[in-house]
Design a protein around this motif. Structure first.
Motif, PDB file in Angstrom:
ATOM      1  N   LEU A  52      34.710  40.768  30.550  1.00  0.00           N
ATOM      2  CA  LEU A  52      35.952  40.415  31.245  1.00  0.00           C
ATOM      3  C   LEU A  52      35.617  39.858  32.621  1.00  0.00           C
ATOM      4  O   LEU A  52      34.866  40.472  33.384  1.00  0.00           O
ATOM      5  CB  LEU A  52      36.822  41.675  31.397  1.00  0.00           C
ATOM      6  CG  LEU A  52      38.057  41.550  32.286  1.00  0.00           C
ATOM      7  CD1 LEU A  52      39.093  40.616  31.653  1.00  0.00           C
ATOM      8  CD2 LEU A  52      38.682  42.928  32.547  1.00  0.00           C
ATOM      9  N   LEU A  53      36.148  38.692  32.919  1.00  0.00           N
ATOM     10  CA  LEU A  53      36.050  38.156  34.276  1.00  0.00           C
ATOM     11  C   LEU A  53      37.386  38.446  34.934  1.00  0.00           C
ATOM     12  O   LEU A  53      38.429  37.971  34.472  1.00  0.00           O
ATOM     13  CB  LEU A  53      35.766  36.655  34.252  1.00  0.00           C
ATOM     14  CG  LEU A  53      34.505  36.252  33.476  1.00  0.00           C
ATOM     15  CD1 LEU A  53      34.319  34.736  33.494  1.00  0.00           C
ATOM     16  CD2 LEU A  53      33.271  36.933  34.056  1.00  0.00           C
ATOM     17  N   ALA A  54      37.358  39.247  35.967  1.00  0.00           N
ATOM     18  CA  ALA A  54      38.609  39.765  36.522  1.00  0.00           C
ATOM     19  C   ALA A  54      38.644  39.598  38.024  1.00  0.00           C
ATOM     20  O   ALA A  54      37.633  39.273  38.662  1.00  0.00           O
ATOM     21  CB  ALA A  54      38.751  41.248  36.170  1.00  0.00           C
ATOM     22  N   LYS A  55      39.819  39.847  38.572  1.00  0.00           N
ATOM     23  CA  LYS A  55      39.956  39.886  40.028  1.00  0.00           C
ATOM     24  C   LYS A  55      39.750  41.333  40.484  1.00  0.00           C
ATOM     25  O   LYS A  55      40.370  42.250  39.908  1.00  0.00           O
ATOM     26  CB  LYS A  55      41.341  39.386  40.415  1.00  0.00           C
ATOM     27  CG  LYS A  55      41.584  39.476  41.897  1.00  0.00           C
ATOM     28  CD  LYS A  55      42.873  38.798  42.299  1.00  0.00           C
ATOM     29  CE  LYS A  55      43.085  39.035  43.787  1.00  0.00           C
ATOM     30  NZ  LYS A  55      44.165  38.274  44.348  1.00  0.00           N
ATOM     31  N   GLN A  56      38.898  41.519  41.481  1.00  0.00           N
ATOM     32  CA  GLN A  56      38.759  42.847  42.080  1.00  0.00           C
ATOM     33  C   GLN A  56      39.991  43.067  42.949  1.00  0.00           C
ATOM     34  O   GLN A  56      40.179  42.382  43.968  1.00  0.00           O
ATOM     35  CB  GLN A  56      37.465  42.905  42.908  1.00  0.00           C
ATOM     36  CG  GLN A  56      37.250  44.153  43.744  1.00  0.00           C
ATOM     37  CD  GLN A  56      37.221  45.435  42.938  1.00  0.00           C
ATOM     38  OE1 GLN A  56      38.279  45.959  42.591  1.00  0.00           O
ATOM     39  NE2 GLN A  56      36.031  45.933  42.676  1.00  0.00           N
ATOM     40  N   ARG A  57      40.830  43.988  42.547  1.00  0.00           N
ATOM     41  CA  ARG A  57      42.071  44.210  43.300  1.00  0.00           C
ATOM     42  C   ARG A  57      41.944  45.372  44.277  1.00  0.00           C
ATOM     43  O   ARG A  57      42.809  45.579  45.111  1.00  0.00           O
ATOM     44  CB  ARG A  57      43.243  44.421  42.335  1.00  0.00           C
ATOM     45  CG  ARG A  57      43.558  43.137  41.558  1.00  0.00           C
ATOM     46  CD  ARG A  57      44.718  43.238  40.606  1.00  0.00           C
ATOM     47  NE  ARG A  57      45.055  41.903  40.118  1.00  0.00           N
ATOM     48  CZ  ARG A  57      44.467  41.294  39.098  1.00  0.00           C
ATOM     49  NH1 ARG A  57      43.500  41.897  38.432  1.00  0.00           N
ATOM     50  NH2 ARG A  57      44.832  40.056  38.744  1.00  0.00           N
ATOM     51  N   GLY A  58      40.891  46.127  44.125  1.00  0.00           N
ATOM     52  CA  GLY A  58      40.608  47.170  45.122  1.00  0.00           C
ATOM     53  C   GLY A  58      39.607  46.626  46.126  1.00  0.00           C
ATOM     54  O   GLY A  58      39.497  45.428  46.327  1.00  0.00           O
ATOM     55  N   ARG A  59      38.839  47.518  46.713  1.00  0.00           N
ATOM     56  CA  ARG A  59      37.816  47.094  47.669  1.00  0.00           C
ATOM     57  C   ARG A  59      36.503  46.838  46.932  1.00  0.00           C
ATOM     58  O   ARG A  59      36.139  47.579  46.037  1.00  0.00           O
ATOM     59  CB  ARG A  59      37.606  48.185  48.728  1.00  0.00           C
ATOM     60  CG  ARG A  59      38.780  48.322  49.693  1.00  0.00           C
ATOM     61  CD  ARG A  59      38.569  49.528  50.589  1.00  0.00           C
ATOM     62  NE  ARG A  59      37.366  49.383  51.414  1.00  0.00           N
ATOM     63  CZ  ARG A  59      37.348  48.854  52.629  1.00  0.00           C
ATOM     64  NH1 ARG A  59      38.467  48.447  53.176  1.00  0.00           N
ATOM     65  NH2 ARG A  59      36.230  48.751  53.303  1.00  0.00           N
ATOM     66  N   PHE A  60      35.827  45.776  47.346  1.00  0.00           N
ATOM     67  CA  PHE A  60      34.487  45.552  46.805  1.00  0.00           C
ATOM     68  C   PHE A  60      33.503  46.575  47.380  1.00  0.00           C
ATOM     69  O   PHE A  60      32.619  47.054  46.701  1.00  0.00           O
ATOM     70  CB  PHE A  60      33.990  44.145  47.174  1.00  0.00           C
ATOM     71  CG  PHE A  60      34.473  43.058  46.259  1.00  0.00           C
ATOM     72  CD1 PHE A  60      33.864  42.849  45.031  1.00  0.00           C
ATOM     73  CD2 PHE A  60      35.522  42.233  46.628  1.00  0.00           C
ATOM     74  CE1 PHE A  60      34.293  41.847  44.183  1.00  0.00           C
ATOM     75  CE2 PHE A  60      35.963  41.223  45.788  1.00  0.00           C
ATOM     76  CZ  PHE A  60      35.346  41.023  44.559  1.00  0.00           C
ATOM     77  N   LEU A  61      33.656  46.851  48.672  1.00  0.00           N
ATOM     78  CA  LEU A  61      32.697  47.729  49.348  1.00  0.00           C
ATOM     79  C   LEU A  61      33.183  49.166  49.308  1.00  0.00           C
ATOM     80  O   LEU A  61      34.300  49.465  49.736  1.00  0.00           O
ATOM     81  CB  LEU A  61      32.572  47.321  50.809  1.00  0.00           C
ATOM     82  CG  LEU A  61      31.582  46.218  51.150  1.00  0.00           C
ATOM     83  CD1 LEU A  61      31.739  45.828  52.610  1.00  0.00           C
ATOM     84  CD2 LEU A  61      30.132  46.622  50.864  1.00  0.00           C
ATOM     85  N   LYS A  62      32.327  50.030  48.793  1.00  0.00           N
ATOM     86  CA  LYS A  62      32.695  51.447  48.733  1.00  0.00           C
ATOM     87  C   LYS A  62      31.532  52.257  49.264  1.00  0.00           C
ATOM     88  O   LYS A  62      30.384  51.996  48.898  1.00  0.00           O
ATOM     89  CB  LYS A  62      32.976  51.851  47.296  1.00  0.00           C
ATOM     90  CG  LYS A  62      34.228  51.167  46.775  1.00  0.00           C
ATOM     91  CD  LYS A  62      34.401  51.228  45.295  1.00  0.00           C
ATOM     92  CE  LYS A  62      35.717  50.549  44.938  1.00  0.00           C
ATOM     93  NZ  LYS A  62      35.633  49.535  43.914  1.00  0.00           N
TER      94      LYS A  62
END
Ligand code: SF4
Length: 372
Positions: free
Chosen positions: A55-65
């Motif tokens: 799945l190619l998706a949009k990261q809707r949360g934070r990339f950096l954790k």
């Protein structure tokens, strides 16, 4: 890897990652889906559904954790860059199955948002130095042949004066990193296990020798290397067998271009401990004598952990290698390494210092801009 379908969320249809994946997988059936359809599909049962979908998706949360570490252990304030979710390898002890609630391998393709987040939090000259890695929710290199995430990040970090990128892998696919202008800002790390553990418990990964040869190759191209003995596993004659691995490191690698070596003994959460045999009937990991720890995870008894850490540390230090413990309490540091972190900042400070200042003679030294 047997990918049976490529799913592309509308939100990332125009991303360069999407174009690259379609080029890399020209014969794989492709379906464009809305965010709503993506949500519905996420509820599918992966076991019934079978096969592997990308799945190619949009990261809707934070990339950096911030790496959560484990309660009661010393955390090094590591930042996870959550750009891939799910791993094509199948390590019996992998905790991802318990953390990831998705039937897909997912690549987050909204790189403008990713860059904006890195710019604010990592590349910003007013922030502290940060170590950032992509190897927490996947293997950093395993999906590069599809999406080219690592080369993109290597060049992005190279163009900045702040932050270090760590790519962590059990593969030996490094050829695509070799010609890049990495600006000495990427550390290519390899997880190391005994050959019999690779064979028995780390499905689909490169052999130990292949990983070490890949590490030697990237060193020749000016990358510093990290090594992670994680998990350390008790097998018959573990001392002799791990010592052989340390000797192989000494034979094949330049110790001065090894920026850090982490040690962490086997740890299993409850679900994993009781389900791993259904995934890998030949596993022996669940036969070990384990004790529930302060964080609810099962580990070897303290005495064995002390022994394993002390033995490995003294061997690795003989070759001048910098050692730290991953997700362990202070008393293990004290016994094995001879000092204990007083605060989590001590561990962060140690690893930042190695990232900034540990360079082979003859290489350039760390960028002065990072002094803060
Ligand atoms: S390589 Fe890492 S992320 Fe992938 S299955 Fe093994 S432990 Fe899990």
């Amino acid at each position: 890897m047997n990918i049976k379908e490529l799913l592309i969320e509308d939100a990332v249809a125009d991303s360069w990652i999407t174009r690259q994946a379609q080029t890399a997988l020209p014969t794989i059936p492709t379906r464009h889906i809305t965010q709503e359809e993506s949500r519905t599909l996420h509820k599918a049962d992966p076991d019934k559904d079978g096969g592997c979908r990308l799945l190619l998706a949009k990261q809707r949360g934070r990339f950096l954790k911030l790496c959560p570490g484990y309660q009661g252990s010393n955390c090094c304030a590591y930042f996870i860059l959550h750009v891939i979710n799910g791993c094509p390898f199948s390590c019996t002890y992998c905790a991802l199955g318990a953390v990831i609630n998705s039937p897909f391998l997912t690549i987050y393709a909204n790189t403008e948002d990713l860059e904006a987040e890195l710019e604010r939090n990592v590349f910003n000259p007013h922030t502290k130095i940060h170590r950032v890695g992509t190897g927490q929710f996947s293997d950093s290199l395993a999906l590069d042949y599809i999406a080219g995430i690592s080369p993109y990040l290597v060049e992005l970090f190279a163009s900045k004066a702040k932050g270090f990128l760590e790519l962590k892998s059990k593969s030996n696919r490094v050829h695509h990193l070799l010609g890049l202008d990495h600006g000495y800002r990427t550390i290519v790390s390899f997880s190391l296990s005994l050959p019999q553990i690779v064979e028995q418990e780390e499905g689909g990964t490169a052999s130990l020798v292949e990983r070490l040869k890949a590490a030697a190759t990237v060193q020749e191209h000016g990358y510093r290397v990290g090594l992670h003995f994680d998990p350390l596993v008790e097998v018959e004659e573990w001392k002799r067998r791990y010592n052989e691995v340390v000797e192989m490191i000494d034979d094949l690698l330049d110790p001065e271009a090894i920026v850090w070596v982490s040690l962490g003994t086997l740890r299993l959460d409850k679900t994993l401990r009781y389900r791993m045999r259904t995934w890998n009937p030949s596993t022996t990991l669940d036969l070990a004598e384990l004790q529930k720890g302060y964080d609810g995870r099962f580990r070897y008894l303290p005495e064995l952990r002390f022994k394993m850490y002390s033995e490995l540390t003294s061997r690795l230090r003989r070759y001048g290698l910098p050692v730290y413990l991953c997700m362990e309490a202070s008393r293990y540091w004290k016994k094995a390494l001879g000092w204990e972190p007083r605060t989590p900042l001590d561990v962060k400070g140690l690893l930042d210092d190695w990232a900034l200042n540990r360079w082979p003679r003859g290489w350039r030294s760390g960028p002065a801009a990072d002094a803060g």
